[in-house]
Scaffold this motif. Structure first.
Motif, PDB file in Angstrom:
ATOM      1  N   GLN A  20       0.813  -1.218   0.000  1.00 20.33           N
ATOM      2  CA  GLN A  20       0.000   0.000   0.000  1.00 20.33           C
ATOM      3  C   GLN A  20       0.848   1.271   0.000  1.00 20.33           C
ATOM      4  N   THR A  21       2.111   1.169  -0.403  1.00 20.37           N
ATOM      5  CA  THR A  21       2.986   2.336  -0.444  1.00 20.37           C
ATOM      6  C   THR A  21       3.215   2.768  -1.884  1.00 20.37           C
ATOM      7  N   VAL A  22       3.193   4.080  -2.112  1.00 25.48           N
ATOM      8  CA  VAL A  22       3.526   4.667  -3.410  1.00 25.48           C
ATOM      9  C   VAL A  22       4.666   5.649  -3.186  1.00 25.48           C
ATOM     10  N   SER A  23       5.737   5.501  -3.940  1.00 18.88           N
ATOM     11  CA  SER A  23       6.920   6.336  -3.742  1.00 18.88           C
ATOM     12  C   SER A  23       6.728   7.711  -4.368  1.00 18.88           C
ATOM     13  N   ASN A  24       7.648   8.621  -4.051  1.00 22.79           N
ATOM     14  CA  ASN A  24       7.772   9.858  -4.803  1.00 22.79           C
ATOM     15  C   ASN A  24       8.268   9.540  -6.212  1.00 22.79           C
ATOM     16  N   PHE A  25       8.160  10.525  -7.104  1.00 25.31           N
ATOM     17  CA  PHE A  25       8.687  10.352  -8.450  1.00 25.31           C
ATOM     18  C   PHE A  25      10.208  10.467  -8.437  1.00 25.31           C
ATOM     19  N   LEU A  26      10.863   9.548  -9.141  1.00 22.03           N
ATOM     20  CA  LEU A  26      12.311   9.569  -9.311  1.00 22.03           C
ATOM     21  C   LEU A  26      12.627  10.145 -10.685  1.00 22.03           C
ATOM     22  N   PRO A  27      13.365  11.258 -10.776  1.00 24.10           N
ATOM     23  CA  PRO A  27      13.716  11.813 -12.090  1.00 24.10           C
ATOM     24  C   PRO A  27      14.785  10.965 -12.768  1.00 24.10           C
ATOM     25  N   LEU A  28      14.596  10.690 -14.053  1.00 20.86           N
ATOM     26  CA  LEU A  28      15.486   9.813 -14.809  1.00 20.86           C
ATOM     27  C   LEU A  28      15.668  10.358 -16.221  1.00 20.86           C
ATOM     28  N   ALA A  29      16.814  10.074 -16.812  1.00 26.13           N
ATOM     29  CA  ALA A  29      16.986  10.347 -18.233  1.00 26.13           C
ATOM     30  C   ALA A  29      16.133   9.364 -19.028  1.00 26.13           C
ATOM     31  N   VAL A  48      -6.924  -9.026   3.709  1.00 27.45           N
ATOM     32  CA  VAL A  48      -6.928  -7.598   3.390  1.00 27.45           C
ATOM     33  C   VAL A  48      -8.278  -7.250   2.776  1.00 27.45           C
ATOM     34  N   ASN A  49      -9.034  -6.398   3.455  1.00 24.94           N
ATOM     35  CA  ASN A  49     -10.318  -5.967   2.925  1.00 24.94           C
ATOM     36  C   ASN A  49     -10.121  -5.015   1.745  1.00 24.94           C
ATOM     37  N   LEU A  50     -11.168  -4.901   0.931  1.00 25.34           N
ATOM     38  CA  LEU A  50     -11.134  -3.923  -0.151  1.00 25.34           C
ATOM     39  C   LEU A  50     -10.840  -2.539   0.408  1.00 25.34           C
ATOM     40  N   ASN A  51      -9.979  -1.821  -0.280  1.00 24.61           N
ATOM     41  CA  ASN A  51      -9.551  -0.515   0.182  1.00 24.61           C
ATOM     42  C   ASN A  51      -9.201   0.335  -1.025  1.00 24.61           C
ATOM     43  N   TRP A  94      -5.675  19.412  -9.243  1.00 24.87           N
ATOM     44  CA  TRP A  94      -4.838  18.297  -8.815  1.00 24.87           C
ATOM     45  C   TRP A  94      -5.066  17.077  -9.702  1.00 24.87           C
ATOM     46  N   ILE A  95      -4.018  16.265  -9.815  1.00 25.72           N
ATOM     47  CA  ILE A  95      -4.041  15.027 -10.593  1.00 25.72           C
ATOM     48  C   ILE A  95      -3.837  13.871  -9.615  1.00 25.72           C
ATOM     49  N   TYR A  96      -4.789  12.955  -9.590  1.00 24.78           N
ATOM     50  CA  TYR A  96      -4.810  11.878  -8.597  1.00 24.78           C
ATOM     51  C   TYR A  96      -4.698  10.511  -9.266  1.00 24.78           C
ATOM     52  N   SER A  97      -4.187   9.556  -8.489  1.00 24.16           N
ATOM     53  CA  SER A  97      -4.337   8.141  -8.820  1.00 24.16           C
ATOM     54  C   SER A  97      -5.051   7.454  -7.669  1.00 24.16           C
ATOM     55  N   GLY A  98      -5.911   6.504  -8.014  1.00 18.24           N
ATOM     56  CA  GLY A  98      -6.592   5.683  -7.022  1.00 18.24           C
ATOM     57  C   GLY A  98      -6.365   4.216  -7.339  1.00 18.24           C
ATOM     58  N   TYR A  99      -6.062   3.423  -6.311  1.00 20.64           N
ATOM     59  CA  TYR A  99      -5.783   1.999  -6.472  1.00 20.64           C
ATOM     60  C   TYR A  99      -6.778   1.217  -5.617  1.00 20.64           C
ATOM     61  N   VAL A 100      -7.692   0.494  -6.265  1.00 18.19           N
ATOM     62  CA  VAL A 100      -8.614  -0.373  -5.537  1.00 18.19           C
ATOM     63  C   VAL A 100      -7.887  -1.691  -5.286  1.00 18.19           C
ATOM     64  N   ILE A 101      -7.643  -2.003  -4.010  1.00 21.86           N
ATOM     65  CA  ILE A 101      -6.818  -3.154  -3.647  1.00 21.86           C
ATOM     66  C   ILE A 101      -7.551  -4.001  -2.610  1.00 21.86           C
ATOM     67  N   GLY A 102      -6.952  -5.132  -2.253  1.00 25.55           N
ATOM     68  CA  GLY A 102      -7.545  -6.022  -1.265  1.00 25.55           C
ATOM     69  C   GLY A 102      -8.472  -7.036  -1.908  1.00 25.55           C
ATOM     70  N   TYR A 103      -9.342  -7.631  -1.078  1.00 21.89           N
ATOM     71  CA  TYR A 103     -10.153  -8.759  -1.523  1.00 21.89           C
ATOM     72  C   TYR A 103     -11.630  -8.557  -1.211  1.00 21.89           C
ATOM     73  N   VAL A 104     -12.462  -9.046  -2.117  1.00 22.21           N
ATOM     74  CA  VAL A 104     -13.900  -9.116  -1.865  1.00 22.21           C
ATOM     75  C   VAL A 104     -14.171 -10.122  -0.753  1.00 22.21           C
ATOM     76  N   GLU A 105     -13.449 -11.248  -0.764  1.00 19.28           N
ATOM     77  CA  GLU A 105     -13.597 -12.298   0.250  1.00 19.28           C
ATOM     78  C   GLU A 105     -12.237 -12.559   0.898  1.00 19.28           C
ATOM     79  N   PRO A 106     -11.816 -11.697   1.818  1.00 20.30           N
ATOM     80  CA  PRO A 106     -10.477 -11.862   2.407  1.00 20.30           C
ATOM     81  C   PRO A 106     -10.312 -13.162   3.182  1.00 20.30           C
ATOM     82  N   GLY A 107     -11.416 -13.720   3.687  1.00 23.99           N
ATOM     83  CA  GLY A 107     -11.311 -14.977   4.421  1.00 23.99           C
ATOM     84  C   GLY A 107     -10.903 -16.148   3.555  1.00 23.99           C
ATOM     85  N   ASN A 108     -11.100 -16.032   2.240  1.00 16.58           N
ATOM     86  CA  ASN A 108     -10.721 -17.097   1.308  1.00 16.58           C
ATOM     87  C   ASN A 108      -9.501 -16.722   0.475  1.00 16.58           C
TER      88      ASN A 108
END
Length: 253
Positions: free
Chosen positions: A71-80, A229-232, A210-224
């Protein structure tokens, strides 16, 4: 390293400490990078594999991010601009223990590299996605949201703001869509594609410019699932020229 061995290496490593995200421009060996043209590229890395341990990220054989938790997103790394060897290892391991080892091509724009899927490979294999970020200017009082479906056991979904028309339809696993919407507060229902009762809902605040990103993660059925990890919804601010107060975020319900 075989796929089966990669899964064993990841599964055998326990959780680590908080992420230590490194900024700055990595200095890469010339043999590991083929130069391209244009302005600088920028790369952020997101760990969205629910059953994977903390990881280290290497570009051109050099560590650029270490001990990155789920669940971690880094800062942007500048690259050639150019082609880079991207490797992901369990935290503390050397590049020869990489569970991801691939070449990525970066032009003079922003990108996100995302660790997705599962170590257990129960629903989806563990693999990286690399996608560009739209940084074009926004209209007045507008925000941009890029939404990823990264819930391994979820079907195709529609994302519908409560009281409004569908924002995204038929979104399958590992897919993303981008939309510009009026700035404001939204409750987003995530429901099976084509209709039906919402599986979950998320509150999100989008500020003008602002420009956003959203990541739907986790499980519908975390018990299985291989991880409890619940949906988040994980949200990040990727850029833009804010015209309102700072904010933005989301949570599952």
């Amino acid at each position: 390293m075989s796929d089966q061995t990669r899964r064993r290496v990841l599964a055998g490593v326990g959780g680590g400490t908080a992420a230590a995200l490194l900024g700055g421009t990595p200095v890469l060996a010339g043999s590991e990078r083929r130069q391209g043209g244009g302005g600088l590229a920028a790369l952020q890395v997101a760990h969205m594999s629910p059953d994977a341990p903390n990881v280290d990220v290497y570009l051109g054989g050099q560590a650029v991010l270490t001990d990155v938790p789920f669940q971690t997103v880094s800062n942007f790394l500048p690259l050639a601009p150019g082609s880079y060897q991207l490797q992901v290892t369990p935290a503390g391991e050397s590049p020869d223990q990489a569970v991801v080892d691939t070449m990525i091509d970066l032009a003079g724009r922003a990108y996100t590299a995302i660790a997705t899927g599962e170590v257990a490979d129960q629903n989806r294999p563990f693999y990286p996605l690399v996608h560009p970020v739209q940084m074009a200017p926004l209209g007045q009082d507008m925000a941009r949201i890029r939404l990823f479906h990264l819930a391994p056991d979820a079907p195709r979904v529609d994302v519908v703001p409560q009281g409004g028309d569908p924002l995204f339809t038929g979104l399958g696993y590992s897919q993303y869509r981008t939309a510009e919407v009026p700035a404001g507060d939204y409750t987003l229902d995530v429901q099976p594609a084509g209709g039906g009762d919402p599986v979950t809902s998320f509150d999100i605040s989008l500020n003008a410019g602002w420009i956003y990103s959203g990541y739907v993660i986790g499980y519908v059925e975390p018990g299985n699932a291989p991880a409890d990890v619940n949906l988040n919804l994980v949200t990040t601010v990727d850029g833009g020229t804010p015209t309102g107060m700072s904010g933005g975020g989301g949570g599952g319900s």
